[in-house]
Design a protein around this motif. Structure first.
Motif, PDB file in Angstrom:
ATOM      1  N   LEU A 130      -6.500  25.308  21.653  1.00  0.00           N
ATOM      2  CA  LEU A 130      -5.423  24.697  20.879  1.00  0.00           C
ATOM      3  C   LEU A 130      -5.781  23.281  20.427  1.00  0.00           C
ATOM      4  O   LEU A 130      -5.583  22.921  19.267  1.00  0.00           O
ATOM      5  N   PHE A 131      -6.320  22.478  21.334  1.00  0.00           N
ATOM      6  CA  PHE A 131      -6.560  21.057  21.046  1.00  0.00           C
ATOM      7  C   PHE A 131      -7.531  20.873  19.885  1.00  0.00           C
ATOM      8  O   PHE A 131      -7.330  20.009  19.023  1.00  0.00           O
ATOM      9  N   TYR A 132      -8.586  21.661  19.838  1.00  0.00           N
ATOM     10  CA  TYR A 132      -9.581  21.549  18.767  1.00  0.00           C
ATOM     11  C   TYR A 132      -9.147  22.318  17.523  1.00  0.00           C
ATOM     12  O   TYR A 132      -9.135  21.786  16.410  1.00  0.00           O
ATOM     13  N   TYR A 133      -8.762  23.561  17.709  1.00  0.00           N
ATOM     14  CA  TYR A 133      -8.535  24.432  16.558  1.00  0.00           C
ATOM     15  C   TYR A 133      -7.239  24.143  15.810  1.00  0.00           C
ATOM     16  O   TYR A 133      -7.085  24.562  14.652  1.00  0.00           O
ATOM     17  N   LYS A 134      -6.326  23.402  16.392  1.00  0.00           N
ATOM     18  CA  LYS A 134      -5.108  23.042  15.657  1.00  0.00           C
ATOM     19  C   LYS A 134      -5.427  22.135  14.480  1.00  0.00           C
ATOM     20  O   LYS A 134      -4.612  21.986  13.546  1.00  0.00           O
ATOM     21  N   ASN A 135      -6.604  21.523  14.490  1.00  0.00           N
ATOM     22  CA  ASN A 135      -7.024  20.634  13.401  1.00  0.00           C
ATOM     23  C   ASN A 135      -7.778  21.371  12.297  1.00  0.00           C
ATOM     24  O   ASN A 135      -8.217  20.751  11.329  1.00  0.00           O
ATOM     25  N   LYS A 136      -7.958  22.678  12.441  1.00  0.00           N
ATOM     26  CA  LYS A 136      -8.626  23.505  11.440  1.00  0.00           C
ATOM     27  C   LYS A 136      -7.565  24.351  10.737  1.00  0.00           C
ATOM     28  O   LYS A 136      -6.940  25.209  11.382  1.00  0.00           O
ATOM     29  N   PRO A 137      -7.322  24.129   9.444  1.00  0.00           N
ATOM     30  CA  PRO A 137      -6.210  24.781   8.744  1.00  0.00           C
ATOM     31  C   PRO A 137      -6.132  26.293   8.926  1.00  0.00           C
ATOM     32  O   PRO A 137      -5.042  26.828   9.185  1.00  0.00           O
ATOM     33  N   ASP A 138      -7.252  26.994   8.812  1.00  0.00           N
ATOM     34  CA  ASP A 138      -7.213  28.452   8.941  1.00  0.00           C
ATOM     35  C   ASP A 138      -6.815  28.868  10.355  1.00  0.00           C
ATOM     36  O   ASP A 138      -6.042  29.822  10.542  1.00  0.00           O
ATOM     37  N   TYR A 139      -7.356  28.179  11.349  1.00  0.00           N
ATOM     38  CA  TYR A 139      -7.020  28.492  12.741  1.00  0.00           C
ATOM     39  C   TYR A 139      -5.585  28.089  13.059  1.00  0.00           C
ATOM     40  O   TYR A 139      -4.887  28.788  13.800  1.00  0.00           O
ATOM     41  N   LEU A 140      -5.150  26.955  12.505  1.00  0.00           N
ATOM     42  CA  LEU A 140      -3.780  26.506  12.732  1.00  0.00           C
ATOM     43  C   LEU A 140      -2.788  27.556  12.242  1.00  0.00           C
ATOM     44  O   LEU A 140      -1.771  27.825  12.887  1.00  0.00           O
TER      45      LEU A 140
END
Length: 375
Positions: A130-140
């Protein structure tokens, strides 16, 4: 209770699921990547071999390397889709619970199926999930689609519980536990040597999307003669930047690639200090094992996760700027120049932290969390 576990085959998943071996639960594992039957988990029912629609026995690797475009076309046309395979497993097993480990690997791919069912769904958040991937639009987008459907959640740090709440999770938190469950303290005790005999700084060698081992090595390099009396051992190195690192400033430097679990425990049991540096990890299992083995921990603190366990300057030291070599250098120097800090930190962890990390204790808590769910 019949539980369908959905995960890739990883060390964390194997350790977590092993906690449930004698729980009385009826366990099934859907291998989300279809990596093949796992003898180490033969005690539970495995759903594997679902993916290949062509060249099922042999030849796929050769075709993929020689004719990648043809291979991809055949995969798209003939291989079975994960949604279909999982839907079939769900229909056949009729579980009381579904438990996905890591959102982008094991939750997002089956979301379309879970939206059509009302089966209670547990999600385990790991590391950068969550901490890293929330900053990636597709993953968010995937995170915000999955979390409202999830009913229950395990996390390895409170930080990720809060992030989940902010991004759409409105279910029940089942607790904060290490990603692989607790640790066998009696086993680890066999690897520990007395504090006064320890002369090793163990450095986690990950340097990749999240790992920042190179910054640690550069910090140690600048310490020069201050660490001549110590041995620096880097482990788990796979990046050439680490494997090929050379310097005349670190007198006793050894760089090792991947070690097996026994070798890691032996290293930690002989280490004075453990250093791990990452830009996004949750509560690292490696850090916890190092603490269990009696090493003084120095660890990065992304989003405040590590501070949930380590009080800076009491039972370890926190790296707040994982990219800042001078910052890391100052922290390491503080540790190596203060024997009282090291002894006190290890003593604190032995008394207050190790009992919390016991395999037996955490297993009981995890089983209680599963049984609290009304199916």
């Amino acid at each position: 209770m019949k539980i369908l576990l959905v995960s890739m085959n990883s060390i964390h998943f194997r350790r977590w699921s092993d906690q449930l071996r004698d729980s009385g639960f009826d366990l099934y594992w859907f291998d989300i990547l279809d990596q093949g039957y796992a003898p180490s988990m033969s005690w539970m029912t495995q759903i594997t071999g679902w993916k290949k629609g062509f060249l099922k026995k042999r030849g796929r690797s050769i075709l993929k390397s020689k004719l990648p475009k043809l291979f991809n076309a055949l995969v798209h046309k003939y291989d079975n889709k994960v949604e279909d395979a999982f839907a079939n497993a769900l229909q056949e097993i009729q579980p009381d619970l579904v438990h996905s480990f890591a959102l982008y690997i094991s939750a997002s791919p089956i979301l379309s199926v879970m939206l059509k069912n009302s089966i209670p769904w547990i999600y385990s958040s790991w590391g950068s999930d969550l901490f890293y991937y929330k900053n990636k639009p597709d993953y968010l987008k995937d995170i915000q689609a999955v979390l409202p459907r999830v009913n229950y959640m395990f996390a390895d740090c409170k930080r990720d519980q809060q992030i989940a709440n902010e991004l759409g999770f409105n279910g029940t938190h089942l607790g904060v536990f290490p990603g692989g469950g607790g640790f066998d303290l009696e086993l680890i005790e066999n690897y520990k040597i007395p504090f006064e005999n320890r002369k090793i700084i163990a450095v986690k060698g990950n340097h990749n999307r999240s790992g920042r081992a190179l910054q640690v090595l550069k910090a140690l390099e600048q310490l020069g003669q201050h660490i001549d009396h110590l041995e620096v051992i880097v482990f788990g190195a796979t990046n050439p930047l680490i494997l090929d690192f050379e310097t005349d400033q670190i007198k006793n430097l050894t760089i090792k690639a991947i070690l097996n679990h026994d070798q890691i425990l032996e290293l930690f049991g002989e280490s004075l200090i453990y250093i791990g540096n990452s830009n996004s990890d949750g509560m690292p299992n490696t850090l916890l094992e190092a603490i269990c083995a009696g090493a003084f921990p120095i660890q990065s603190n992304p989003g405040g996760a590590t501070a949930e366990l380590i009080e800076n300057g009491t039972n370890g030291l926190l790296i707040e700027e994982c990219e800042d070599v001078k910052h890391i250098q100052a922290i390491i120097h503080k540790a190596i120049s203060n024997k009282t800090l090291l002894e006190g930190g290890v003593a604190h962890n032995t008394t207050h932290i190790l009992p919390m990390l016991s395999r037996y204790k955490i297993t009981q808590q995890v089983i209680k969390a599963y049984t609290s769910i009304n199916c």
